[in-house]
Design a protein around this motif. Structure first.
Motif, PDB file in Angstrom:
ATOM      1  N   HIS A  58      -3.344  19.024 -50.879  1.00 45.16           N
ATOM      2  CA  HIS A  58      -1.982  19.675 -50.697  1.00 45.16           C
ATOM      3  C   HIS A  58      -0.764  19.197 -51.321  1.00 45.16           C
ATOM      4  O   HIS A  58       0.224  19.644 -51.365  1.00 45.16           O
ATOM      5  CB  HIS A  58      -1.735  19.500 -49.127  1.00 45.16           C
ATOM      6  CG  HIS A  58      -2.879  20.092 -48.309  1.00 45.16           C
ATOM      7  ND1 HIS A  58      -3.376  21.378 -48.240  1.00 45.16           N
ATOM      8  CD2 HIS A  58      -3.835  19.447 -47.643  1.00 45.16           C
ATOM      9  CE1 HIS A  58      -4.323  21.628 -47.363  1.00 45.16           C
ATOM     10  NE2 HIS A  58      -4.641  20.349 -47.112  1.00 45.16           N
ATOM     11  N   TRP A 103       6.210  18.667 -40.915  1.00 42.84           N
ATOM     12  CA  TRP A 103       5.849  19.644 -39.840  1.00 42.84           C
ATOM     13  C   TRP A 103       6.867  20.792 -39.987  1.00 42.84           C
ATOM     14  O   TRP A 103       8.160  20.596 -39.869  1.00 42.84           O
ATOM     15  CB  TRP A 103       5.637  19.177 -38.480  1.00 42.84           C
ATOM     16  CG  TRP A 103       5.228  19.696 -37.506  1.00 42.84           C
ATOM     17  CD1 TRP A 103       4.387  20.741 -37.590  1.00 42.84           C
ATOM     18  CD2 TRP A 103       4.891  19.299 -36.204  1.00 42.84           C
ATOM     19  NE1 TRP A 103       3.712  20.959 -36.486  1.00 42.84           N
ATOM     20  CE2 TRP A 103       4.114  20.169 -35.460  1.00 42.84           C
ATOM     21  CE3 TRP A 103       5.188  18.121 -35.503  1.00 42.84           C
ATOM     22  CZ2 TRP A 103       3.789  20.091 -34.244  1.00 42.84           C
ATOM     23  CZ3 TRP A 103       5.136  18.011 -34.091  1.00 42.84           C
ATOM     24  CH2 TRP A 103       4.143  18.706 -33.440  1.00 42.84           C
ATOM     25  N   PHE A 150      -5.942  16.222 -40.565  1.00 41.24           N
ATOM     26  CA  PHE A 150      -5.282  17.503 -40.792  1.00 41.24           C
ATOM     27  C   PHE A 150      -4.636  17.878 -42.213  1.00 41.24           C
ATOM     28  O   PHE A 150      -3.868  16.998 -42.369  1.00 41.24           O
ATOM     29  CB  PHE A 150      -4.330  17.762 -39.874  1.00 41.24           C
ATOM     30  CG  PHE A 150      -3.555  18.931 -39.734  1.00 41.24           C
ATOM     31  CD1 PHE A 150      -4.358  20.235 -39.194  1.00 41.24           C
ATOM     32  CD2 PHE A 150      -2.322  19.202 -40.316  1.00 41.24           C
ATOM     33  CE1 PHE A 150      -3.574  21.274 -39.259  1.00 41.24           C
ATOM     34  CE2 PHE A 150      -1.764  20.307 -40.222  1.00 41.24           C
ATOM     35  CZ  PHE A 150      -2.273  21.390 -39.805  1.00 41.24           C
ATOM     36  N   GLY A 151      -4.866  18.984 -42.751  1.00 40.10           N
ATOM     37  CA  GLY A 151      -4.196  19.443 -43.773  1.00 40.10           C
ATOM     38  C   GLY A 151      -4.044  20.976 -43.753  1.00 40.10           C
ATOM     39  O   GLY A 151      -5.068  21.714 -43.412  1.00 40.10           O
ATOM     40  N   TYR A 152      -2.845  21.549 -44.462  1.00 39.03           N
ATOM     41  CA  TYR A 152      -2.746  22.901 -44.395  1.00 39.03           C
ATOM     42  C   TYR A 152      -1.716  23.312 -45.380  1.00 39.03           C
ATOM     43  O   TYR A 152      -0.585  22.628 -45.853  1.00 39.03           O
ATOM     44  CB  TYR A 152      -2.162  23.243 -43.031  1.00 39.03           C
ATOM     45  CG  TYR A 152      -1.783  25.031 -43.000  1.00 39.03           C
ATOM     46  CD1 TYR A 152      -2.659  25.934 -42.898  1.00 39.03           C
ATOM     47  CD2 TYR A 152      -0.535  25.030 -43.103  1.00 39.03           C
ATOM     48  CE1 TYR A 152      -2.260  27.095 -42.646  1.00 39.03           C
ATOM     49  CE2 TYR A 152       0.123  26.256 -43.079  1.00 39.03           C
ATOM     50  CZ  TYR A 152      -0.833  27.477 -42.904  1.00 39.03           C
ATOM     51  OH  TYR A 152      -0.573  28.801 -43.026  1.00 39.03           O
ATOM     52  N   SER A 153      -1.955  24.416 -46.395  1.00 40.45           N
ATOM     53  CA  SER A 153      -1.118  24.954 -47.341  1.00 40.45           C
ATOM     54  C   SER A 153      -1.124  26.495 -47.146  1.00 40.45           C
ATOM     55  O   SER A 153      -2.160  27.133 -47.078  1.00 40.45           O
ATOM     56  CB  SER A 153      -1.610  24.458 -48.683  1.00 40.45           C
ATOM     57  OG  SER A 153      -1.204  23.011 -48.914  1.00 40.45           O
ATOM     58  N   ALA A 154      -0.119  26.902 -47.355  1.00 36.10           N
ATOM     59  CA  ALA A 154       0.342  28.386 -47.392  1.00 36.10           C
ATOM     60  C   ALA A 154       1.679  28.808 -48.136  1.00 36.10           C
ATOM     61  O   ALA A 154       2.575  28.375 -47.432  1.00 36.10           O
ATOM     62  CB  ALA A 154      -0.043  29.054 -46.161  1.00 36.10           C
ATOM     63  N   THR A 208       4.568  25.997 -47.899  1.00 36.96           N
ATOM     64  CA  THR A 208       4.135  25.384 -46.811  1.00 36.96           C
ATOM     65  C   THR A 208       3.189  24.182 -46.966  1.00 36.96           C
ATOM     66  O   THR A 208       1.994  24.657 -47.710  1.00 36.96           O
ATOM     67  CB  THR A 208       3.862  26.040 -45.497  1.00 36.96           C
ATOM     68  OG1 THR A 208       4.965  26.677 -45.198  1.00 36.96           O
ATOM     69  CG2 THR A 208       3.697  24.986 -44.380  1.00 36.96           C
ATOM     70  N   HIS A 209       3.215  22.861 -47.101  1.00 39.16           N
ATOM     71  CA  HIS A 209       2.262  21.930 -47.482  1.00 39.16           C
ATOM     72  C   HIS A 209       2.224  20.781 -46.148  1.00 39.16           C
ATOM     73  O   HIS A 209       3.161  19.971 -46.274  1.00 39.16           O
ATOM     74  CB  HIS A 209       2.496  21.159 -48.668  1.00 39.16           C
ATOM     75  CG  HIS A 209       2.332  22.448 -49.844  1.00 39.16           C
ATOM     76  ND1 HIS A 209       1.465  22.619 -50.399  1.00 39.16           N
ATOM     77  CD2 HIS A 209       3.655  22.951 -50.502  1.00 39.16           C
ATOM     78  CE1 HIS A 209       1.694  23.566 -51.215  1.00 39.16           C
ATOM     79  NE2 HIS A 209       3.135  23.511 -51.624  1.00 39.16           N
ATOM     80  N   LEU A 210       1.257  20.877 -45.351  1.00 40.75           N
ATOM     81  CA  LEU A 210       1.089  19.874 -44.160  1.00 40.75           C
ATOM     82  C   LEU A 210       0.166  18.974 -44.175  1.00 40.75           C
ATOM     83  O   LEU A 210      -0.932  19.645 -44.817  1.00 40.75           O
ATOM     84  CB  LEU A 210       1.111  20.901 -42.890  1.00 40.75           C
ATOM     85  CG  LEU A 210       2.386  22.052 -42.581  1.00 40.75           C
ATOM     86  CD1 LEU A 210       1.950  22.677 -41.411  1.00 40.75           C
ATOM     87  CD2 LEU A 210       3.469  21.375 -42.747  1.00 40.75           C
ATOM     88  N   GLU A 211       0.482  17.908 -43.960  1.00 39.42           N
ATOM     89  CA  GLU A 211      -0.925  17.006 -43.769  1.00 39.42           C
ATOM     90  C   GLU A 211      -0.537  15.855 -42.938  1.00 39.42           C
ATOM     91  O   GLU A 211       0.683  15.194 -43.128  1.00 39.42           O
ATOM     92  CB  GLU A 211      -1.225  16.422 -45.264  1.00 39.42           C
ATOM     93  CG  GLU A 211      -2.368  15.435 -45.407  1.00 39.42           C
ATOM     94  CD  GLU A 211      -2.904  15.238 -46.584  1.00 39.42           C
ATOM     95  OE1 GLU A 211      -3.394  15.684 -47.301  1.00 39.42           O
ATOM     96  OE2 GLU A 211      -2.106  14.148 -47.559  1.00 39.42           O
TER      97      GLU A 211
END
Length: 385
Positions: free
Chosen positions: A204, A324, A257-261, A264-267
């Motif tokens: 991410h 966040w 936890f990790g998320y990208s879209a 948005t780059h969350l970790e």
């Protein structure tokens, strides 16, 4: 009737005296057992090169006037807490540790596999030839040359000379594949050994540290890597102490936890102290990580941190709130948080800043103003200490 009452009183006094004596005897009974020992490594089996030094330290958790004994292949080789034993013979051997005090003894068995060296007369500090490490870590290898013949040394990283000493200490800044080639020249003969390094970063972000599964780490001060973040049972703070190998100085990943879209780059990573199973929340408070098994703890964004690596491989510890994108957290009352060390470098302290100046509107000005000020840590795998 009067005589009967006196007799009853005498009997009652005797019963009370007997019971009091029993209670007093029970209260002062001391429960003791054999010494409790921890070790500077969790490994019970070692593979080493002939000529290398096997180093292990026994740490007394509970015991009085303890006596240490190490036996290698049945022969006593040390009677101190620390073992530093040169391995001279190829084969598989048993290493037995015994700790004794007046209450009993504790015992631990290790297996040592000794193999021939890759280059005759040269002992490497590691038996590995392939490594996977995160950015922010360092690849450290040293050599010891047997004999007195003069020798020259060269370490190349992807074809470029990095060191010409017996020490190779390479800070990992960028992810990718690296080839490290060591060359020793003596008696007009060149001998080489090749190492492979895979450097990883978060998917991410290219500058976020990766905590690998079931791997133990130490969080060091960037300017003195012998000083490490520590937690002891009952303490309300993480403190800074000299490294001694105890579990109170080690940390593991318990959840990720990790998320990208789009943009948005969350970790976040939930880390916990191996010795006490405690962690730190967004207010800088020490709380339980709710560890259920080694490498597993509660998934909790309020206890979640991510780790930004700078151009010197130093780590900044930033709370998940910084990335966040949940609108309800954009309130003046909920601050952002970075961890740093106190001015006397004895404790870990939180640094709070405004994530927004008005509810519902994200503001990066205060966070950006911290840039370059709080990279206080190095993260190292336990085996590299």
């Amino acid at each position: 009737m009067r005589t009967t009452n006196i007799l009853k009183a005498f009997i009652l006094f005797g019963i009370i005296s007997i019971c009091s004596s029993c209670i007093e005897d029970y209260k002062y009974e001391e429960v003791v057992g054999p010494p409790q020992i921890a070790f500077s490594t969790n490994e019970t089996e070692f593979t080493k090169q002939s000529g290398s030094i096997l180093s292990i330290k026994a740490i007394v958790i509970d015991g009085q006037d303890v006596r240490h004994e190490w036996k290698y292949n049945g022969e006593v080789c040390s009677e101190s807490a620390e073992l530093a034993y040169e391995l001279t013979t190829v084969g598989t051997f048993k290493l037995e540790y015994t700790c004794t005090d007046v209450h009993g003894s504790s015992n631990k068995i290790f297996t040592v596999n000794v193999k021939p060296g890759d280059i005759e007369g040269v002992v490497f500090s590691t038996d590995k030839s392939e490594f996977t490490k995160s950015i922010g870590e360092s690849l450290r290898i040293s050599v010891t040359v047997k004999g007195t013949d003069p020798a020259t040394h060269e370490w190349k990283v992807n074809g470029a000379v990095y060191s010409t000493t017996t020490q190779f200490d390479y800070p990992i800044i960028e992810s990718g594949d690296y080839e490290v080639v060591y060359t020793i020249t003596k008696k007009n003969q060149e001998l080489k050994k090749t190492f492979k390094l895979t450097a990883i970063a978060s998917e991410h972000s290219s500058n976020w540290f990766v905590w690998q599964d079931m791997k133990q780490y130490v969080i060091c001060l960037k300017d003195d890597e012998t000083k490490v973040v520590t937690h002891h049972n009952g303490s309300s703070q993480f403190v800074i102490e000299t490294y001694n190998g105890s579990n109170d100085q080690k940390f593991m990943k318990g959840n990720y936890f990790g998320y990208s879209a789009g943009d948005t780059h969350l970790e976040y990573t939930n880390i916990y102290n191996v010795g006490t199973n405690m962690t730190m929340n967004e207010k800088g408070a020490i709380v339980s990580a709710d560890v259920t098994a080694p490498g597993n703890c509660a998934a909790d964004g309020w206890r979640g941190w991510y780790f930004i690596i700078d151009e010197h491989a130093n780590a900044r510890m930033v709370h998940f709130l910084e990335t966040w994108d949940y609108t309800a957290t954009y309130t003046v009352a909920i601050k952002g948080c970075i961890l740093t060390v106190s001015d006397d470098k004895r404790t870990v302290v939180p640094v709070f800043y405004d994530r927004c100046k008005e509810d519902g509107v994200r503001d990066h000005n205060d966070y950006n103003a911290l840039e370059g000020q709080y990279y206080d840590f190095k993260i190292k795998a336990v085996e590299d200490m």
